[in-house]
Design a protein around this motif. Structure first.
Motif, PDB file in Angstrom:
ATOM      1  N   PHE A 268      74.436  56.232 127.625  1.00  0.00           N
ATOM      2  CA  PHE A 268      73.970  57.239 128.582  1.00  0.00           C
ATOM      3  C   PHE A 268      75.019  57.355 129.679  1.00  0.00           C
ATOM      4  N   GLU A 269      75.254  58.565 130.156  1.00  0.00           N
ATOM      5  CA  GLU A 269      76.264  58.716 131.206  1.00  0.00           C
ATOM      6  C   GLU A 269      75.901  59.836 132.158  1.00  0.00           C
ATOM      7  N   GLN A 270      76.369  59.661 133.393  1.00  0.00           N
ATOM      8  CA  GLN A 270      76.197  60.713 134.391  1.00  0.00           C
ATOM      9  C   GLN A 270      76.916  61.968 133.896  1.00  0.00           C
ATOM     10  N   GLY A 271      76.272  63.095 134.044  1.00  0.00           N
ATOM     11  CA  GLY A 271      76.864  64.329 133.550  1.00  0.00           C
ATOM     12  C   GLY A 271      76.470  64.636 132.123  1.00  0.00           C
ATOM     13  N   GLY A 272      75.725  63.730 131.496  1.00  0.00           N
ATOM     14  CA  GLY A 272      75.303  63.956 130.123  1.00  0.00           C
ATOM     15  C   GLY A 272      73.942  64.604 130.020  1.00  0.00           C
ATOM     16  N   GLY A 273      73.432  65.111 131.108  1.00  0.00           N
ATOM     17  CA  GLY A 273      72.107  65.717 131.127  1.00  0.00           C
ATOM     18  C   GLY A 273      71.207  64.988 132.096  1.00  0.00           C
ATOM     19  N   LEU A 274      70.083  65.610 132.425  1.00  0.00           N
ATOM     20  CA  LEU A 274      69.180  65.061 133.429  1.00  0.00           C
ATOM     21  C   LEU A 274      68.655  63.683 133.026  1.00  0.00           C
ATOM     22  N   ARG A 275      68.195  63.549 131.771  1.00  0.00           N
ATOM     23  CA  ARG A 275      67.634  62.267 131.342  1.00  0.00           C
ATOM     24  C   ARG A 275      68.692  61.164 131.339  1.00  0.00           C
ATOM     25  N   ASP A 276      69.916  61.498 130.910  1.00  0.00           N
ATOM     26  CA  ASP A 276      70.996  60.508 130.948  1.00  0.00           C
ATOM     27  C   ASP A 276      71.252  60.041 132.374  1.00  0.00           C
ATOM     28  N   GLY A 277      71.342  60.988 133.292  1.00  0.00           N
ATOM     29  CA  GLY A 277      71.628  60.645 134.673  1.00  0.00           C
ATOM     30  C   GLY A 277      70.557  59.764 135.280  1.00  0.00           C
ATOM     31  N   VAL A 278      69.287  60.088 134.994  1.00  0.00           N
ATOM     32  CA  VAL A 278      68.179  59.291 135.519  1.00  0.00           C
ATOM     33  C   VAL A 278      68.212  57.892 134.923  1.00  0.00           C
TER      34      VAL A 278
END
Length: 302
Positions: A268-278
């Motif tokens: 998961f990574e920041q910038g990979g979508g809302l769920r990834d960021g959370v």
């Protein structure tokens, strides 16, 4: 470490003897030979006497080095009278695709260490730190080769306390607390943590990198492993339990255990979508909360 033969006299004078290698330097050299393929899976190692002569050390130092490599699952049969054997490739074809960790993990850790930032951060929650040490092998090689140049590296590792009764690994038959299965896990946790700390802290002397490595103990057995990289990426895996048999202290024991090195990691990574960021944000908050509340000082004894 490059091991050179003893120098012959030059112009009638003996060259100064090279400093005696430490057991960690012996382990580093043997590890490099295994990873480069000079020592192949299934191949028998030289005897301890031969290794002691080659490196110019006592046999006790050789045994310590071999135990380190056994804790990394690079060697087997170290405790037996015959020479140790290079372990089968844990990611080899015989393991099947389900046994292979997510291919991106090594690359993501390499990027995390090599990112052009003042402060590289790696937070890890795991059972023994074996996978982390193996995954950092390539980034550390890149640093030593001069291809990566981080200015600062800060690594925090959460591991189970050695004073608790683990949920796993545990003997199928149960038995007294602190039995051979627990002692084997504890020895591996300590040895692997020492290897990880040594490999990272050596960057201070060799490359002048500001490195901090910290360990804290958890009062529970983590059911998952988690890596948070630079606060912007999270790698997450479930520990999947299985029943297996293993020889410990010359006795075959059945145990419930999980091989973290075979666990599938989800990225998961920041910038990979809302769920990834959370997920990344909450993973960092969860790690920080454990670090600052119920975890305690961890001493890697042994």
């Amino acid at each position: 470490m490059v091991v050179e033969p003893e120098h012959a006299p030059v112009n009638g004078r003996e060259r100064p003897q090279r400093p005696q290698a430490t057991h960690r330097e012996v382990a580093d050299e043997l590890r490099a030979r295994i990873r480069s393929g000079r020592l192949r899976p299934g191949q028998r190692m030289p005897t301890q006497a031969q290794l002691a002569e080659e490196f110019g050390v006592e046999r006790g130092a050789v045994r310590q080095a071999l135990r380190i490599l056994q804790s990394e699952r690079l060697l087997t049969n170290v405790s037996k009278g015959s020479p140790a054997t290079v372990a089968p490739d844990p990611y080899g074809p015989q393991s099947g695709p389900e046994a292979r960790p997510m291919p991106a993990v090594d690359e993501k850790l390499r990027r995390a260490v090599g990112v052009p930032a003042e402060h590289v951060e790696i937070d890890a929650l795991c059972l023994t730190s074996v996978s982390l040490t193996l995954a950092l092998g390539e980034p550390l090689s890149q640093i030593h080769a001069g291809r990566l140049k981080p200015a600062k590296v800060d690594v925090r590792v959460l591991l189970p306390s050695g004073d608790i009764d683990l949920a796993f690994p545990v003997a199928v038959s149960g038995g007294a607390a602190g039995g051979p299965v627990h002692e084997r896990w504890l020895a591996m946790r300590n040895a692997q943590g020492q290897v990880l700390r040594h490999n990272l802290l050596s960057l201070r002397a060799t490359h002048g990198i500001d490195v901090r490595v910290s360990f804290r103990a958890l009062p529970f057995t983590p059911p998952v492993k988690l890596y948070v990289l630079n606060g912007s990426e999270a790698l997450f895996a479930y520990y999947t339990l299985g029943r297996r048999e293993q020889e410990i202290d010359h006795e075959q024991l059945e145990m419930y255990d999980a091989e973290g090195i075979r666990s599938t990691l989800f990225a998961f990574e920041q910038g990979g979508g809302l769920r990834d960021g959370v997920f990344v944000k909450q993973s960092r908050l969860w790690f920080d909360a454990l670090w600052g509340t119920i975890s305690s000082e961890l001493v890697l004894a042994g």
